[in-house]
Each structure stands twice: as C-alpha cells, then as structure tokens.
Design a protein around this motif. Structure first.
Motif, mmCIF file in Angstrom:
data_model
loop_
_atom_site.group_PDB
_atom_site.id
_atom_site.type_symbol
_atom_site.label_atom_id
_atom_site.label_comp_id
_atom_site.label_asym_id
_atom_site.label_seq_id
_atom_site.Cartn_x
_atom_site.Cartn_y
_atom_site.Cartn_z
ATOM 1 N N LEU A 1 50.320 44.493 42.307
ATOM 2 C CA LEU A 1 49.029 45.158 42.104
ATOM 3 C C LEU A 1 48.048 44.283 41.339
ATOM 4 O O LEU A 1 46.824 44.474 41.440
ATOM 5 C CB LEU A 1 49.239 46.482 41.354
ATOM 6 N N GLU A 2 48.563 43.338 40.572
ATOM 7 C CA GLU A 2 47.715 42.474 39.751
ATOM 8 C C GLU A 2 47.528 41.081 40.364
ATOM 9 O O GLU A 2 47.060 40.170 39.697
ATOM 10 C CB GLU A 2 48.327 42.324 38.348
ATOM 11 N N ARG B 1 40.963 36.713 39.658
ATOM 12 C CA ARG B 1 39.823 36.124 40.389
ATOM 13 C C ARG B 1 38.516 36.240 39.615
ATOM 14 O O ARG B 1 37.754 35.272 39.511
ATOM 15 C CB ARG B 1 39.698 36.792 41.756
ATOM 16 N N PRO B 2 38.226 37.421 39.040
ATOM 17 C CA PRO B 2 36.999 37.511 38.231
ATOM 18 C C PRO B 2 37.015 36.553 37.043
ATOM 19 O O PRO B 2 35.959 36.074 36.623
ATOM 20 C CB PRO B 2 36.984 38.971 37.767
ATOM 21 N N THR B 3 38.201 36.287 36.503
ATOM 22 C CA THR B 3 38.307 35.385 35.361
ATOM 23 C C THR B 3 37.749 34.010 35.715
ATOM 24 O O THR B 3 36.946 33.431 34.952
ATOM 25 C CB THR B 3 39.780 35.250 34.928
ATOM 26 N N ILE B 4 38.156 33.490 36.838
ATOM 27 C CA ILE B 4 37.712 32.156 37.247
ATOM 28 C C ILE B 4 36.202 32.134 37.441
ATOM 29 O O ILE B 4 35.506 31.188 37.017
ATOM 30 C CB ILE B 4 38.434 31.737 38.543
ATOM 31 N N GLN B 5 35.672 33.179 38.039
ATOM 32 C CA GLN B 5 34.234 33.232 38.299
ATOM 33 C C GLN B 5 33.430 33.330 37.002
ATOM 34 O O GLN B 5 32.416 32.630 36.816
ATOM 35 C CB GLN B 5 33.916 34.417 39.205
ATOM 36 N N ILE B 6 33.897 34.199 36.097
ATOM 37 C CA ILE B 6 33.178 34.388 34.835
ATOM 38 C C ILE B 6 33.273 33.144 33.962
ATOM 39 O O ILE B 6 32.298 32.754 33.303
ATOM 40 C CB ILE B 6 33.716 35.625 34.100
#
Length: 488
Positions: A380-381, A386-391
C-alpha cells in the motif's frame, strides 16, 4: 518406499496366486482326493485380500509419522500382524487345494502356524498397550479393541480348523475311497461355513486395524505438508516484499542525494566566475566566499549522512516489524495446527477428531492469506515516496536560488568590484551560510520525517493485521472445539 512396495508384493504373491487358482476351477483337498470347488471358493472369498491393508498401512506409517516412538510401535504391531498371519492364511488356502497327502501332517503344520500367529498377536497387543499415553484415546481404544477381536477370531478359527481336521481324518481313515460324491458326508457346507466365518472376521479385523493405523498418521502427514507449505509461503512472501520495499527506499535515497549533489555543483559553478577573478572583488579578499563554499560541502555531506541513516533505519524498522509479525503469524499457525491435532485433550478423545481435524486443516490453509495481508501493508505504501522526490526537488531548487543570490547581487548591482557595495555583500556570507545550511538541514529533516510517517503507517498496519489475525485464529479454534463435541 520402493522396498516397502516390493515387500508387499513378495508377502502377498503366494496368497493372491492361490486365490486366483481356487476361483478359476479347483480342488477342495485338505489332503483328500476329492473336488468341491464351491468350498475352496468360499474359503478364498472369506480371506479376500488378506494382509494387504496392513502392509499398506505400514508403508504409510514409515512415511508419515512424526512421533518416532509411536511410529516404531505401530510398525512392530504391523509386522506381528503381517508375517505370521500371511503364513497362516496362505497355509489354509494351500491346504484347501492339497490332495493325496497325509491329513494329520497337513493340519499339524497349520496348527503350528496358528499357534505362532496367536503368539504374534499377543505381542502386538502388548505393544498396543504401551500406546495409551501417546495415542489419541479413541484410536487407542479402537486399536486395542480390534486386536482383541482378532484374537477371538483366531480362537474361533482354531476351533473350526479342529472340527475340519477331525472330519478330514475320518474321511481319510475310511475303508472305501473318498470322492467328490461322498466327501460331503464328512466335510459339509456347515463345516466350511464355520471355517469361513472366522476367516471373514479376520479379514475385516485386519482391514479395520489398518484403517486405524493409517488414520493415526494421516493427520501427521497432513500437518507436515501444511508446515512445508506455510514455511515456503511465509519465507518467499516476506523476502520478496521486503526486497521490493528496500529497492523503493534505496531509489528514493539515491534520487534525493543526487538532487542535493547537483544543487551544490550548481552553486559552485555560479560562484566559480567570482573565484576566478578574486582580485576584482572586495580588494581581493574572498575568504568569506571560500568559507561559504566549504560550508556548502559540509552541508551536503551532512545532508547525505542524515538521509542515508534515516533510509537505513526505515528499511531496518520495516524489515524487523514485517519479519516479527510474519514469524508470530507463522508460529501461531504451526502451533495451532499441532495443538489442535496432537495435544488437545478433547481432540485425542473425540470420535470426531479426524473429520474435524481435516476440516480444521482446510481452514488453517485459508488462514495463509494473512501472510499476504502483512505484505499488503508494505504494498500500500509502494508509491508513498513519489511526492517526497518531487517536493525535495522544489525545495532544493529554492535553496539553490537563495544560495546564489549574493553572486547575482555582486554581478548585477555592484558596478565596481572593490567598492563598499561589493564589500557589503561579502560581509553577508557568514550569516548567509548559516541560513542556507539551516535550510538544507531542514530539507534533510523533512525527508526523514516523511520516511518516519510512512514507516509508522506500515508498522501500524502490521500491528492491526496481527490483531485481526489473532481474532480470526481464536474464532477458528473455537469452531474446531465445537466440532469435536458435536461433529459439526
């Protein structure tokens, strides 16, 4: 197993050959010279397949029993029931087809074999007595009772053979020849029927004893297969999911570090033009700038170490939690199967033990889905980072812009490199360095905080799944106990 099969064929070959021969057209001899096919056929049919069920059960015991002492005891019982009993049954069939031999000698051999068989059955009963503490109670009672009825059947057989011997010796001592026309005067259908009844009882007893012995180890075989299936599934499932999760974390770690390294390189490249013309700025004193660039290297190193340590901790925490829950789940399922089948008092005494246990094993196998549910907590995780890399990219782009702002000011605002304008910017480098380092550290903390959140969700999911699994097993065990009492 191959040897056991050969042994079965060797032991039963004489018996089977005699059965086929007497059914296909034959002599009823018992030492006399007379033909009564129906008598011999009746005897052969009463004996049936003889000791074959016991031999098959013996093979099953050797393959499947987990309890060495119980297994050895059952093998001893089987051996006592097969070897002498085979000789006795084959001897009776052979006697039924023998003609023109000494009747007394013929029956003397049978009587001796009968005595040996009785002794062997007594030995089997003694061994069975010792199984009382290690065997399921209801199976022990059935086994012990069947061996006793086998002893009674053997006693009845001895009486019937005694009567048959008396009649055969009378016929042999008559002055006129005995033929197929007058032999029934001595050996009639009643005499043969009295012989066939204990032979039939022996056949049934041997079959029942074989079924009891096979039942005693069938659950062990099923438990062993279930344990193998469970261990294989739990190991492969845990390892595959853990490897997949680790690859995800390492991929995030590498991409974040790569972005930070690129940020520092970009900052160095912007300031390289100023460093190369050091004498044109601040009267040649660029020490604050060189210190700032050194601080950026230190900040980059600290950033990398922080992200690396947190990523390793994330993988270790998830791995330990997943392995712990998988081990607990696996142990519960293994213990539950063993406890319910082998160690529960009610299971050992219940007449419904075997069908309920088989039903319980099917339910246990259905519980294997919980291993997959543990893995789902990680699955599930799988996209959580993915948001971490973008942010992180956005934040590092902002840091890069902030870090090179002095260079922008020096080149766009200050027209004279050694002016007070230039000096004011160089004076800002120490504080500017602190702000950039704090900001960089904040990004590293944000990355580690994000990993902590994901790790926390995974551990919470594993804990909740474990509690739900425990409840599922508890309900299943209660149903099993109810089945042992009611059969439903």
């Amino acid at each position: 197993m191959y040897r056991s099969g050969n042994t079965s064929r060797r032991l039963l070959a004489p018996c089977l050959l005699l059965v086929f021969s007497v059914i296909n057209g034959v002599q009823c001899g018992f030492g006399l010279n007379a033909t009564v096919p129906s008598y011999t056929t009746a005897i052969a049919q009463s004996i049936g397949i003889g000791i074959i069920p016991i031999i098959k059960a013996n093979g099953t015991i050797k393959i499947g029993s987990e309890n060495g002492e119980v297994s050895q005891s059952l093998i001893i019982i089987a051996n006592n029931l097969t070897k002498p009993m085979d000789k006795l049954l084959v001897g009776i069939l052979a006697a039924a087809t023998r003609v023109n031999v000494n009747v007394s000698d013929l029956f003397a051999n049978i009587t001796q074999t009968l005595s040996d068989t009785a002794t062997a059955i007594q030995n089997a009963e003694k061994v069975a007595d010792d199984l009382q503490m290690d065997f399921k109670m209801y199976l022990y009672q059935q086994l012990h009772g069947k061996i006793k009825t086998l002893t009674k059947a053997l006693s009845s057989l001895a009486d019937s053979l005694g009567t048959l011997r008396t009649q055969a010796e009378k016929a042999a001592s008559e002055s006129y020849p005995v033929s197929n026309r007058n032999v029934t005067t001595f050996i009639n259908s009643t005499v043969i029927a009295n012989l066939c009844i204990p032979l039939r009882d022996i056949r049934i007893d041997l079959s029942d004893i074989a079924n009891i012995m096979t039942t005693s180890v069938s659950l062990s075989i099923q438990l062993k297969a279930y344990q193998t299936q469970l261990n294989t599934l739990s190991n492969s499932s845990t390892q595959n999911m853990q490897l997949s999760f680790n690859r995800t974390v390492i991929d995030v770690w590498k991409k974040v570090i790569e972005q930070q390294v690129n940020t520092v390189k970009s900052i160095n490249q912007v300031y390289a033009a100023i460093v190369s013309r050091a004498n044109d700025y601040n009267n040649g004193d660029i020490s604050n700038l060189t210190q700032f660039l050194a601080d950026m290297v230190t900040a980059n190193s600290s950033f990398s170490e922080t992200v690396e340590l947190r990523s390793n901790l994330t993988m270790e925490t998830v791995s330990a939690s997943l392995q712990n829950h998988t081990d607990l789940l696996t142990k519960t399922l293994l213990d539950s199967g063993t406890k319910m089948v082998d160690n529960l008092d009610i299971a050992n005494s219940s007449a419904y033990s075997v069908p309920c246990a088989r039903q319980y094993f099917q339910q246990l196998q259905q519980q294997l889905v919980w291993i997959g549910k543990l893995s789902n907590c990680i699955k599930l995780e799988s996209n959580a980072f993915r948001p971490t890399i973008q942010i992180v990219k956005t934040m590092l782009d902002y840091i890069r812009g902030a870090a090179v702002s002095i260079a922008v000011g020096l080149t766009t605002i200050c027209q004279y490199g050694s002016s007070n304008c230039s000096s004011s910017y160089f004076a800002e480098f120490p504080e500017h360095s602190k702000r950039i380092q704090n900001r960089t550290a904040a990004v590293a903390d944000w990355v580690t905080g994000d990993e902590q959140i994901v790790t926390g969700r995974i551990v919470s999911c594993l804990n909740a799944t474990g509690y739900e699994f425990d409840e599922s097993v508890r309900i299943m065990e209660e149903k099993f106990k109810f089945c042992l009492i009611t059969g439903v």
